[in-house]
Design a protein around this motif. Structure first.
Motif, short mmCIF file in Angstrom:
data_model
loop_
_atom_site.label_atom_id
_atom_site.label_comp_id
_atom_site.label_asym_id
_atom_site.label_seq_id
_atom_site.Cartn_x
_atom_site.Cartn_y
_atom_site.Cartn_z
N ASN A 214 -12.20 2.22 -22.96
CA ASN A 214 -13.17 1.34 -24.21
C ASN A 214 -13.41 -0.15 -23.78
N ARG A 215 -12.21 -0.52 -23.65
CA ARG A 215 -12.29 -2.18 -23.22
C ARG A 215 -13.23 -2.25 -21.93
N ASP A 216 -12.85 -1.46 -20.89
CA ASP A 216 -13.91 -1.71 -19.81
C ASP A 216 -15.46 -1.27 -20.23
N ARG A 217 -15.60 -0.36 -21.05
CA ARG A 217 -17.03 -0.25 -21.40
C ARG A 217 -17.69 -1.16 -21.83
N LEU A 218 -16.92 -1.71 -23.00
CA LEU A 218 -17.57 -2.98 -23.71
C LEU A 218 -17.66 -4.12 -22.64
N ILE A 219 -16.66 -4.22 -21.60
CA ILE A 219 -17.12 -5.19 -20.65
C ILE A 219 -18.29 -4.98 -19.66
N SER A 220 -18.44 -3.87 -19.47
CA SER A 220 -19.72 -3.62 -18.76
C SER A 220 -21.00 -3.84 -19.35
N TRP A 221 -21.00 -3.58 -20.76
CA TRP A 221 -22.13 -3.87 -21.56
C TRP A 221 -22.55 -5.19 -21.65
N CYS A 222 -21.24 -6.21 -21.65
CA CYS A 222 -21.39 -7.57 -21.53
C CYS A 222 -22.24 -7.95 -20.29
N ALA A 223 -21.62 -7.29 -19.37
CA ALA A 223 -22.34 -7.67 -17.87
C ALA A 223 -23.83 -7.15 -17.97
N ASP A 224 -24.15 -6.27 -18.66
CA ASP A 224 -25.62 -6.02 -18.89
C ASP A 224 -26.36 -7.08 -19.44
N VAL A 225 -26.06 -7.74 -20.23
CA VAL A 225 -26.59 -8.93 -21.13
C VAL A 225 -26.27 -10.15 -20.50
N ALA A 226 -25.73 -10.26 -19.21
CA ALA A 226 -25.42 -11.27 -18.19
C ALA A 226 -24.41 -12.14 -18.94
N VAL A 227 -23.35 -11.36 -19.44
CA VAL A 227 -22.12 -12.17 -20.25
C VAL A 227 -21.02 -11.57 -19.25
N VAL A 228 -20.07 -12.61 -18.62
CA VAL A 228 -18.78 -12.17 -18.29
C VAL A 228 -17.70 -11.96 -19.07
N ALA A 229 -17.28 -10.99 -19.02
CA ALA A 229 -15.79 -10.69 -20.06
C ALA A 229 -14.74 -10.18 -19.16
N ARG A 230 -13.54 -10.81 -19.72
CA ARG A 230 -12.54 -10.48 -18.58
C ARG A 230 -11.50 -9.86 -19.55
N GLY A 231 -10.94 -8.64 -19.17
CA GLY A 231 -9.97 -7.90 -20.14
C GLY A 231 -8.75 -8.22 -19.54
N ASP A 232 -7.71 -7.80 -20.48
CA ASP A 232 -6.28 -8.23 -20.30
C ASP A 232 -5.33 -7.02 -20.74
N GLY A 233 -4.06 -7.27 -20.94
CA GLY A 233 -3.48 -6.36 -21.55
C GLY A 233 -1.93 -6.18 -21.35
N ARG A 234 -1.13 -5.33 -21.93
CA ARG A 234 0.33 -5.19 -21.63
C ARG A 234 0.50 -4.18 -20.86
N PRO A 235 1.25 -4.16 -19.51
CA PRO A 235 1.29 -3.16 -18.79
C PRO A 235 2.33 -1.80 -19.26
N ARG A 236 2.06 -0.64 -18.99
CA ARG A 236 2.86 0.33 -19.31
C ARG A 236 4.37 0.26 -18.39
N LYS A 237 5.48 0.39 -19.12
CA LYS A 237 6.75 0.27 -18.34
C LYS A 237 7.52 1.31 -19.00
N HIS A 238 8.25 2.29 -17.94
CA HIS A 238 8.96 3.25 -18.37
C HIS A 238 10.41 3.12 -17.74
N GLU A 239 11.46 3.16 -18.61
CA GLU A 239 12.84 3.32 -18.23
C GLU A 239 13.21 4.42 -17.40
N ILE A 240 13.65 4.64 -16.22
CA ILE A 240 14.10 5.80 -15.55
C ILE A 240 15.46 5.91 -15.94
N LEU A 241 16.11 5.03 -15.43
CA LEU A 241 17.64 5.17 -15.53
C LEU A 241 18.49 3.91 -15.71
N ARG A 242 19.41 3.82 -16.63
CA ARG A 242 20.46 2.66 -17.04
C ARG A 242 21.61 3.18 -16.70
N ALA A 243 22.21 2.52 -15.77
CA ALA A 243 23.71 2.68 -15.32
C ALA A 243 24.64 1.66 -15.05
#
Length: 486
Positions: A214-243
């Motif tokens: 959804n974010r990337d599609r909005l960014i592409s629409w911005c590019a269509d009207v000659a506007v540069v928009a840059r996305g960001d976010g928080r990465p997915r993190k998964h804990e496998i094991l804690r010992a």
């Protein structure tokens, strides 16, 4: 004792108000009357509240937030924690501010959709819009897609959540509206809410798109009207094991350029969620389909049908369950084993992260509301005088009207100083490599009282520096500070 957030009934809904700061200013989150029951139901399910009245359940939820430490008297913007839960519940709200003279509506959040992912995660898309009464702001429109695990308890639900977002201005969004021949009004926030809601209704945006789509599609629409928009976010993190002090994790950095996956073998205190010593294997995300297919075959798993990140997480969990990853291995052993599996799959694995960080002492000073730490970092790859660094650190937590401060006092020496340091500090021959033995030497200074949490500022740093000098190695002292922004 009063809670740090007060629940107030107002015309048309309720407000969650933080306590006034030292200047008498108050932040608040307003929820419309039509959404109050939905929010109460969310809290009831998330916290296991009894089925009482709506207002009583919201009041009980605030007590739970305080008990869990999500809201505290010394925090600034406790109302922001309530806003986070509103987003998870798919509920809209207004961010309000009392400047000692009048209330202003700064921004409002409009939910666009909520859905459950195949792996059970809750997925929400919402937009935050600058209100006409707001102060000057660089951004008008903030589109945010968030993922959280509703089955996870606190703090795991926060730790495992991830997001994708983008900022644009109202003029750009108006140009996008013209692209779709959508009507927009003179009221920018109303127009933006109507436009994005309509795009979801048309299927241009929605839960059918992949995470970040959804974010990337909005960014592409911005590019269509000659506007540069840059996305960001928080990465997915998964804990496998804690010992013990070892933690194995996998992190998906989809917004890295180019996107990468990290497998991390970390060593940190049991109550820490990040930091410490981290050894990594990095893989391009574009190679994950090949990697997942090979891992599933090797582990005897049926080919997964979900997204590639979900399938890879299942593979890593299976590696731990089958004993390929475990806490009894030598340091960096799990990291090298994963790197070997990746290489065997025909994928390039980059092995990195060699700095060893050891916590010598950590405690809380209630008198000054400060976290005090003594930390040792050793890194053979660092040239010059910073191969071995001992830090005396202070983190003064945020107070009302004070965003907090951090101070650090350090002494450093080249990595080649390790043999001389260990020879001088070690009271009896020890096992392990030089890094492990130096760590034990400094922890022994805590046990004998030479290093402690009640020393004056810079005293711990200077005592270690004197030890460096006695061992005949360089001892370069330094200091730094950071004042947090309110």
């Amino acid at each position: 004792m009063p809670l740090p957030v007060v629940l107030v009934v107002v015309d048309g809904g309720v407000e969650f108000r933080s306590l006034p700061n030292r200047l008498g200013r108050v932040g608040a989150i307003r929820v419309a009357e039509t959404d109050v029951a939905t929010l109460a139901d969310y809290f009831t399910q998330a916290f296991g509240l009894p089925q009482t009245g709506t207002f009583d359940r919201l009041q009980a939820a605030l007590a739970v937030l305080a008990e869990r430490g999500e809201i505290k008297d010394q925090y600034i913007g406790n109302d922001g924690q309530v806003a986070t839960h509103c987003r998870r519940a798919g509920v809209g709200y207004e961010q309000r501010w009392f400047d000692t003279e009048r209330w202003r509506t700064l921004r409002r959040r409009v939910p666009l959709f909520a859905a459950i992912e195949p792996n059970g995660f809750r997925r929400t898309l919402s937009v935050e819009l600058k209100a006409a009464d707001a102060y000057d702001s660089a951004f008008d429109v903030f589109l945010q897609e968030e993922f959280s695990d509703p089955s996870a308890g606190y703090p795991d639900v926060v730790y495992s959540g991830y997001s994708n977002h983008v900022h644009i201005d109202y003029d750009t969004l108006a140009a996008v509206a013209d692209r779709f021949a959508l009507r927009h009004t003179a009221q920018p926030d109303e127009s933006a809410a109507t436009l994005l809601t309509e795009l979801v209704a048309r299927g241009e945006l929605g839960p059918h798109l992949p995470p970040g789509g959804n974010r990337d599609r909005l960014i592409s629409w911005c590019a269509d009207v000659a506007v540069v928009a840059r996305g960001d976010g928080r990465p997915r993190k998964h804990e496998i094991l804690r010992a013990g002090g070892m933690v194995l994790e996998v992190v998906f950095w989809a917004d890295w350029r180019p996107p990468v996956l990290w497998f991390t073998e970390a060593y940190r205190a049991p109550d820490e969620r990040w930091g410490g010593t981290e050894y990594r294997v990095t893989v391009p995300i574009e190679d994950l389909p090949v990697l997942v297919d090979r891992f599933e075959q090797r582990l005897g798993l049926s080919p997964g049908t979900g997204r590639v990140d979900d399938r890879l997480i299942v593979c890593f969990d299976a590696m731990a369950a089958q004993g390929h990853l475990h806490g009894g291995d030598a340091r960096q052993g799990n990291r090298y084993r994963v790197a070997a599996w990746i290489t065997d799959a025909g994928v390039t694995a980059t092995v990195e992260g060699f700095a060893r960080t050891e916590e010598i002492l950590k405690l809380y000073r209630p008198g000054s509301d400060c976290l005090f730490e003594l930390v040792l970092t050793m890194d053979a790859s660092v040239p010059g005088d910073r191969g071995v660094v001992f830090r005396e650190k202070y983190e003064y937590l945020p107070q009302t009207g004070d965003a907090g401060r951090e101070y650090s006092y350090s002494v450093m020496t080249p990595y080649t100083s390790l043999p001389a340091l260990v020879a001088d500090l070690e009271t009896s021959p020890g096992e392990g490599d030089l890094e492990e033995r130096l760590t034990r030497c400094l922890k022994h200074l805590v046990q004998t009282g030479e290093l402690s949490g009640d020393l004056h500022t810079e005293a711990a740093r200077d005592r270690v520096a004197a030890r460096f000098v006695h061992a005949g190695v360089p001892a370069i002292t330094d200091s730094s500070h950071w004042i947090n922004s309110d």
